[in-house]
Design a protein around this motif. Sequence first.
Motif, PDB file in Angstrom:
ATOM      1  N   UNK A  85       0.587  -1.404   0.232  1.00 56.54           N
ATOM      2  CA  UNK A  85       0.114   0.173  -0.009  1.00 56.54           C
ATOM      3  C   UNK A  85       0.584   1.210   0.118  1.00 56.54           C
ATOM      4  N   UNK A  86       0.718   2.010  -0.540  1.00 51.61           N
ATOM      5  CA  UNK A  86       0.766   3.322  -0.186  1.00 51.61           C
ATOM      6  C   UNK A  86       0.151   4.413   0.629  1.00 51.61           C
ATOM      7  N   UNK A  87       0.554   5.492   1.315  1.00 50.81           N
ATOM      8  CA  UNK A  87      -0.090   6.579   2.463  1.00 50.81           C
ATOM      9  C   UNK A  87      -1.201   6.854   1.671  1.00 50.81           C
ATOM     10  N   UNK A  88      -1.125   7.343  -0.037  1.00 49.27           N
ATOM     11  CA  UNK A  88      -2.054   8.266   0.081  1.00 49.27           C
ATOM     12  C   UNK A  88      -3.261   7.446  -0.260  1.00 49.27           C
ATOM     13  N   UNK A  89      -3.062   5.918  -0.251  1.00 47.67           N
ATOM     14  CA  UNK A  89      -3.848   4.966  -0.845  1.00 47.67           C
ATOM     15  C   UNK A  89      -4.876   4.909   0.471  1.00 47.67           C
ATOM     16  N   UNK A  90      -4.239   4.580   1.500  1.00 48.12           N
ATOM     17  CA  UNK A  90      -4.685   3.858   2.694  1.00 48.12           C
ATOM     18  C   UNK A  90      -4.970   5.835   3.848  1.00 48.12           C
ATOM     19  N   UNK A  91      -4.668   6.617   3.390  1.00 50.71           N
ATOM     20  CA  UNK A  91      -5.870   7.466   4.245  1.00 50.71           C
ATOM     21  C   UNK A  91      -6.692   8.519   2.947  1.00 50.71           C
ATOM     22  N   UNK A  92      -6.649   8.017   1.765  1.00 49.99           N
ATOM     23  CA  UNK A  92      -8.210   8.119   1.257  1.00 49.99           C
ATOM     24  C   UNK A  92      -9.676   7.153   1.427  1.00 49.99           C
ATOM     25  N   UNK A  93      -8.677   6.134   1.688  1.00 46.62           N
ATOM     26  CA  UNK A  93      -9.794   4.694   1.998  1.00 46.62           C
ATOM     27  C   UNK A  93     -10.151   5.007   3.768  1.00 46.62           C
ATOM     28  N   UNK A  94      -9.270   5.087   4.318  1.00 42.42           N
ATOM     29  CA  UNK A  94      -9.423   5.316   5.274  1.00 42.42           C
ATOM     30  C   UNK A  94     -10.474   6.978   6.043  1.00 42.42           C
ATOM     31  N   UNK A  95     -10.353   7.307   4.854  1.00 44.88           N
ATOM     32  CA  UNK A  95     -11.374   8.646   5.198  1.00 44.88           C
ATOM     33  C   UNK A  95     -12.849   8.310   4.463  1.00 44.88           C
ATOM     34  N   UNK A  96     -12.845   7.707   4.038  1.00 44.03           N
ATOM     35  CA  UNK A  96     -14.377   6.848   3.747  1.00 44.03           C
ATOM     36  C   UNK A  96     -14.587   5.535   4.514  1.00 44.03           C
ATOM     37  N   UNK A  97     -13.467   5.059   4.858  1.00 45.42           N
ATOM     38  CA  UNK A  97     -13.887   3.921   5.820  1.00 45.42           C
ATOM     39  C   UNK A  97     -14.902   4.529   7.181  1.00 45.42           C
ATOM     40  N   UNK A  98     -13.612   5.502   7.783  1.00 49.46           N
ATOM     41  CA  UNK A  98     -13.909   6.101   9.456  1.00 49.46           C
ATOM     42  C   UNK A  98     -15.423   6.838   9.436  1.00 49.46           C
ATOM     43  N   UNK A  99     -16.219   7.574   8.325  1.00 48.00           N
ATOM     44  CA  UNK A  99     -16.952   8.033   7.801  1.00 48.00           C
ATOM     45  C   UNK A  99     -17.888   7.211   7.685  1.00 48.00           C
ATOM     46  N   UNK A 100     -18.301   5.635   7.060  1.00 54.16           N
ATOM     47  CA  UNK A 100     -18.705   4.700   7.016  1.00 54.16           C
ATOM     48  C   UNK A 100     -18.939   3.984   8.574  1.00 54.16           C
ATOM     49  N   UNK A 101     -17.364   3.325   9.056  1.00 56.23           N
ATOM     50  CA  UNK A 101     -17.773   3.421  11.074  1.00 56.23           C
ATOM     51  C   UNK A 101     -18.857   3.916  11.555  1.00 56.23           C
ATOM     52  N   UNK A 102     -18.295   5.180  11.592  1.00 57.32           N
ATOM     53  CA  UNK A 102     -18.977   6.374  12.782  1.00 57.32           C
ATOM     54  C   UNK A 102     -20.693   6.369  12.064  1.00 57.32           C
ATOM     55  N   UNK A 103     -20.852   6.351  11.560  1.00 59.43           N
ATOM     56  CA  UNK A 103     -22.424   6.636  10.507  1.00 59.43           C
ATOM     57  C   UNK A 103     -23.175   5.289  11.053  1.00 59.43           C
ATOM     58  N   UNK A 104     -22.293   4.515  11.234  1.00 54.01           N
ATOM     59  CA  UNK A 104     -23.313   2.612  11.736  1.00 54.01           C
ATOM     60  C   UNK A 104     -23.245   3.007  13.145  1.00 54.01           C
ATOM     61  N   UNK A 105     -21.684   3.351  13.962  1.00 55.78           N
ATOM     62  CA  UNK A 105     -21.653   3.845  14.945  1.00 55.78           C
ATOM     63  C   UNK A 105     -23.104   4.516  15.761  1.00 55.78           C
ATOM     64  N   UNK A 106     -22.749   5.772  15.233  1.00 61.03           N
ATOM     65  CA  UNK A 106     -24.141   6.712  15.607  1.00 61.03           C
ATOM     66  C   UNK A 106     -25.402   6.235  15.250  1.00 61.03           C
ATOM     67  N   UNK A 107     -25.810   5.584  14.072  1.00 61.87           N
ATOM     68  CA  UNK A 107     -27.344   4.948  14.133  1.00 61.87           C
ATOM     69  C   UNK A 107     -27.730   3.559  14.464  1.00 61.87           C
ATOM     70  N   UNK A 108     -26.264   3.290  15.618  1.00 61.89           N
ATOM     71  CA  UNK A 108     -27.217   2.264  16.385  1.00 61.89           C
ATOM     72  C   UNK A 108     -27.012   0.697  15.822  1.00 61.89           C
ATOM     73  N   UNK A 109     -26.535   0.255  14.937  1.00 60.63           N
ATOM     74  CA  UNK A 109     -26.698  -0.821  13.724  1.00 60.63           C
ATOM     75  C   UNK A 109     -25.191  -1.297  13.807  1.00 60.63           C
TER      76      UNK A 109
END
Length: 138
Positions: free
Chosen positions: A65-89
């Motif tokens: 992996x490159x750091x830029x690739x991981x950073x862009x993926x993490x940005x999207x995945x963290x948003x999705x993760x937090x959305x699931x967390x705050x929705x209670x699913x």
Amino acid sequence: MNKIIFSILVLFIIFGCTPQNTITDNKENIGIKPQFNDDGEYDLVVFDSQYDYFLSAVARPMNTYTEDYLKSKNRFLVTEWNSLYYSGRNRNIIESSIDYDPTINYGIKYEYKLYQVFAYVRWKYGLRLNGLSAGDIR
């Protein structure tokens, strides 16, 4: 005399039964937050004994992996993760939110470990996140 004692008793009962205005919330929002290790770099600690096994035996190596690739993926995945967390699913899997600021340079080790947390959750629990590709697990 009986009326005075009765009046005082009634006042104690009334004041004793009124709801308290202060509500204490003992549950803190426990989230995944980046911390500095002894070397002064950001580090991510996962309290699951199988995570270390996953990193060494199942996950793709960091050098793929490159750091830029991981950073862009993490940005999207963290948003999705937090959305699931705050929705209670998926409360039995997602127990905390992730505090992640994409403007901070965490370093490739932290970005890799965070990305592998999402891959690990998919591998162990079968939770599919949209930002995670199928090829990230050997």
